[in-house]
Design a protein around this motif. Sequence first.
Motif, PDB file in Angstrom:
ATOM      1  N   SER A   1      24.987  20.459 -22.159  1.00 21.28           N
ATOM      2  CA  SER A   1      24.097  19.694 -21.593  1.00 21.28           C
ATOM      3  C   SER A   1      24.372  19.683 -19.955  1.00 21.28           C
ATOM      4  CB  SER A   1      24.295  18.373 -22.206  1.00 21.28           C
ATOM      5  OG  SER A   1      25.385  17.717 -21.641  1.00 21.28           O
ATOM      6  N   SER A   2      25.585  19.818 -19.592  1.00 20.76           N
ATOM      7  CA  SER A   2      25.836  19.632 -18.122  1.00 20.76           C
ATOM      8  C   SER A   2      25.605  20.944 -17.350  1.00 20.76           C
ATOM      9  CB  SER A   2      27.462  19.595 -17.874  1.00 20.76           C
ATOM     10  OG  SER A   2      28.019  18.262 -18.407  1.00 20.76           O
ATOM     11  N   LEU A   3      25.609  22.145 -18.247  1.00 20.46           N
ATOM     12  CA  LEU A   3      25.161  23.531 -17.465  1.00 20.46           C
ATOM     13  C   LEU A   3      23.900  23.408 -17.533  1.00 20.46           C
ATOM     14  CD1 LEU A   3      27.728  25.979 -19.065  1.00 20.46           C
ATOM     15  CD2 LEU A   3      27.473  25.477 -16.729  1.00 20.46           C
ATOM     16  N   ALA A   4      23.044  22.835 -18.147  1.00 23.09           N
ATOM     17  CA  ALA A   4      21.553  23.044 -18.131  1.00 23.09           C
ATOM     18  C   ALA A   4      20.860  22.611 -16.669  1.00 23.09           C
ATOM     19  CB  ALA A   4      20.916  21.990 -19.080  1.00 23.09           C
TER      20      ALA A   4
ATOM     21  N   PHE B   1      40.091  23.353 -18.144  1.00 23.45           N
ATOM     22  CA  PHE B   1      40.002  22.279 -17.184  1.00 23.45           C
ATOM     23  C   PHE B   1      39.391  23.099 -15.845  1.00 23.45           C
ATOM     24  CE2 PHE B   1      41.646  19.822 -13.235  1.00 23.45           C
ATOM     25  CZ  PHE B   1      41.212  18.583 -13.612  1.00 23.45           C
ATOM     26  N   GLY B   2      39.852  24.148 -15.535  1.00 20.61           N
ATOM     27  CA  GLY B   2      39.075  25.172 -14.467  1.00 20.61           C
ATOM     28  C   GLY B   2      37.773  25.308 -14.653  1.00 20.61           C
ATOM     29  N   GLN B   3      37.375  25.518 -16.010  1.00 21.18           N
ATOM     30  CA  GLN B   3      36.087  25.857 -16.055  1.00 21.18           C
ATOM     31  C   GLN B   3      34.973  24.890 -15.990  1.00 21.18           C
ATOM     32  OE1 GLN B   3      35.106  29.270 -17.309  1.00 21.18           O
ATOM     33  NE2 GLN B   3      37.224  29.503 -16.631  1.00 21.18           N
ATOM     34  N   LEU B   4      35.533  23.533 -16.378  1.00 22.15           N
ATOM     35  CA  LEU B   4      35.059  22.323 -16.239  1.00 22.15           C
ATOM     36  C   LEU B   4      34.820  21.650 -14.850  1.00 22.15           C
ATOM     37  CD1 LEU B   4      36.614  20.204 -19.164  1.00 22.15           C
ATOM     38  CD2 LEU B   4      34.367  21.453 -19.270  1.00 22.15           C
ATOM     39  N   SER B   5      36.132  22.141 -14.317  1.00 27.43           N
ATOM     40  CA  SER B   5      35.804  21.774 -12.773  1.00 27.43           C
ATOM     41  C   SER B   5      34.910  22.409 -12.082  1.00 27.43           C
ATOM     42  CB  SER B   5      37.470  22.140 -12.053  1.00 27.43           C
ATOM     43  OG  SER B   5      38.245  21.335 -12.608  1.00 27.43           O
ATOM     44  N   MET B   6      34.309  23.686 -12.348  1.00 28.39           N
ATOM     45  CA  MET B   6      33.351  24.295 -11.713  1.00 28.39           C
ATOM     46  C   MET B   6      32.136  23.566 -11.844  1.00 28.39           C
ATOM     47  SD  MET B   6      34.138  28.448 -12.230  1.00 28.39           S
ATOM     48  CE  MET B   6      34.389  28.384 -13.943  1.00 28.39           C
ATOM     49  N   ILE B   7      31.926  23.165 -13.210  1.00 33.73           N
ATOM     50  CA  ILE B   7      30.672  22.514 -13.600  1.00 33.73           C
ATOM     51  C   ILE B   7      30.584  21.192 -12.491  1.00 33.73           C
ATOM     52  CG2 ILE B   7      29.334  21.062 -15.323  1.00 33.73           C
ATOM     53  CD1 ILE B   7      30.706  23.181 -17.134  1.00 33.73           C
ATOM     54  N   GLN B   8      31.966  20.440 -12.687  1.00 37.20           N
ATOM     55  CA  GLN B   8      31.982  19.075 -11.896  1.00 37.20           C
ATOM     56  C   GLN B   8      31.563  19.588 -10.422  1.00 37.20           C
ATOM     57  OE1 GLN B   8      32.479  16.555 -13.596  1.00 37.20           O
ATOM     58  NE2 GLN B   8      33.276  14.812 -12.086  1.00 37.20           N
ATOM     59  N   TYR B   9      32.319  20.318  -9.977  1.00 37.90           N
ATOM     60  CA  TYR B   9      31.832  20.823  -8.468  1.00 37.90           C
ATOM     61  C   TYR B   9      30.416  21.008  -8.092  1.00 37.90           C
ATOM     62  CZ  TYR B   9      32.159  23.448  -3.947  1.00 37.90           C
ATOM     63  OH  TYR B   9      31.742  23.920  -2.687  1.00 37.90           O
ATOM     64  N   LEU B  10      29.708  21.718  -8.870  1.00 38.13           N
ATOM     65  CA  LEU B  10      28.355  22.085  -8.794  1.00 38.13           C
ATOM     66  C   LEU B  10      27.577  20.901  -8.974  1.00 38.13           C
ATOM     67  CD1 LEU B  10      28.222  25.825 -10.363  1.00 38.13           C
ATOM     68  CD2 LEU B  10      28.167  25.107  -7.995  1.00 38.13           C
TER      69      LEU B  10
ATOM     70  N   ALA C   1      28.041  13.118 -11.836  1.00 40.97           N
ATOM     71  CA  ALA C   1      29.043  13.795 -12.555  1.00 40.97           C
ATOM     72  C   ALA C   1      30.123  13.030 -13.234  1.00 40.97           C
ATOM     73  CB  ALA C   1      29.667  14.800 -11.462  1.00 40.97           C
ATOM     74  N   VAL C   2      29.651  12.143 -14.010  1.00 38.09           N
ATOM     75  CA  VAL C   2      30.809  11.230 -14.669  1.00 38.09           C
ATOM     76  C   VAL C   2      30.875  11.449 -16.217  1.00 38.09           C
ATOM     77  CG1 VAL C   2      30.314   9.292 -13.080  1.00 38.09           C
ATOM     78  CG2 VAL C   2      28.886   9.767 -15.173  1.00 38.09           C
TER      79      VAL C   2
ATOM     80  N   SER D   1      32.736   7.961  -7.101  1.00 33.33           N
ATOM     81  CA  SER D   1      32.164   7.388  -5.765  1.00 33.33           C
ATOM     82  C   SER D   1      30.942   8.195  -5.267  1.00 33.33           C
ATOM     83  CB  SER D   1      33.181   7.702  -4.623  1.00 33.33           C
ATOM     84  OG  SER D   1      33.596   9.001  -4.592  1.00 33.33           O
ATOM     85  N   SER D   2      30.471   9.288  -6.109  1.00 34.68           N
ATOM     86  CA  SER D   2      29.446  10.040  -5.729  1.00 34.68           C
ATOM     87  C   SER D   2      28.006   9.209  -5.891  1.00 34.68           C
ATOM     88  CB  SER D   2      29.240  11.331  -6.619  1.00 34.68           C
ATOM     89  OG  SER D   2      28.939  11.001  -7.963  1.00 34.68           O
ATOM     90  N   GLN D   3      28.070   8.317  -6.698  1.00 35.93           N
ATOM     91  CA  GLN D   3      26.646   7.516  -6.567  1.00 35.93           C
ATOM     92  C   GLN D   3      26.438   6.854  -5.362  1.00 35.93           C
ATOM     93  OE1 GLN D   3      27.877   4.882 -10.137  1.00 35.93           O
ATOM     94  NE2 GLN D   3      26.706   6.308 -11.518  1.00 35.93           N
ATOM     95  N   ASN D   4      27.520   6.697  -4.339  1.00 35.00           N
ATOM     96  CA  ASN D   4      27.144   6.196  -3.392  1.00 35.00           C
ATOM     97  C   ASN D   4      26.943   7.209  -2.062  1.00 35.00           C
ATOM     98  OD1 ASN D   4      27.830   3.350  -4.275  1.00 35.00           O
ATOM     99  ND2 ASN D   4      29.889   3.601  -4.362  1.00 35.00           N
TER     100      ASN D   4
END
Length: 325
Positions: free
Chosen positions: A92-95, A263-272, A281-282, A319-322
């Motif tokens: 769902s996050s990659l969509a 964790f590295g793979q998830l971090s790419m998704i988090q970053y994008l 990104a919560v 904090s990204s919501q702000n």
Amino acid sequence: MRNSSPNTKEFKTFSEQLALLQDRGMTIPDLAAAEAFLCRVNYYRLSGYWHPMRRFDSERRVVLDSFQDGASFGIVTELYDFDEKLRNAIFSSLAPVEMAIRTMLGHELGRINPTIHLCPDLLGAQATQRSGEEGNTRYDLWIQKYRTQIRRSKEDFVSHHNEKYDGKLPIWAAVEVMDWGMLSHLYAMSPNITQNRIANSCGLSSPQLQSWLKSLNILRNYSAHHARVFNRVYDIKPKLNRKDDPNPNVLLTTFEDAKNRVFGQLSMIQYLHLKLELSPAVQLPALLATYPDNRFVPFSRLGAPSNWQTTPLWQSASSSQNGSF
């Protein structure tokens, strides 16, 4: 009648499979619940989750068919359930990431020519690279897949273009029939100016984004096919900061040592998600916080540092919501 062929393992019922696990030292407090679990999740799929619990003969360097003290079916089911939630969260996050890349690629290529995807001479140098023993170019292989997708498509806009424009979809429409792999290859074949514009939007270089798209495509395929993702070594390492970079991206240093772990793979998704403002990104941080930690497969096996929640990339999620990315 059971198959007794010497070249095939003997069939075992669910209860017999559990008995075998018990004989090898696994604790199974609730046999009825365990059997119900085996009825819906294959024994051999679960074997990847109990593999770290098996004993290891250090002298012969072999994994034994017996379990370490403390191994339990409960830990196995907890790990599987977590991994299932993780696969769903990844998918769902990659969509929205895929949607964003699809949109940018169609828009930026359309600037150059509406049917650039049908004109290999207008694409970048990688389009003419030879691939495989038959001598086909990278574009040759790509266009074959594209034409197959067009033939199979049931989308109304494809039928409309078939009837009115001889089937020539403009690139901003054509990207809608492409899967992630096709998009990744098209990006790699795009002119430098297109690659750079899209990569800049992502706060990355073009080579970095190319490697990320490849890595995330593999992760997406694992998730789509229900493969184990949480405790796996990934073959392709995404490009991060160069070692000689005088101004490294601090967000990318968060997972420098975990590029080939989940964790590295998830971090790419988090970053994008943060960089492209796709979501707060919560979702992924909240899920990682529920990991069923245990001594056989501790949380660190995912590749995450002990302070992962306070690192710039993952801490920024709250904090990204702000708008403080």
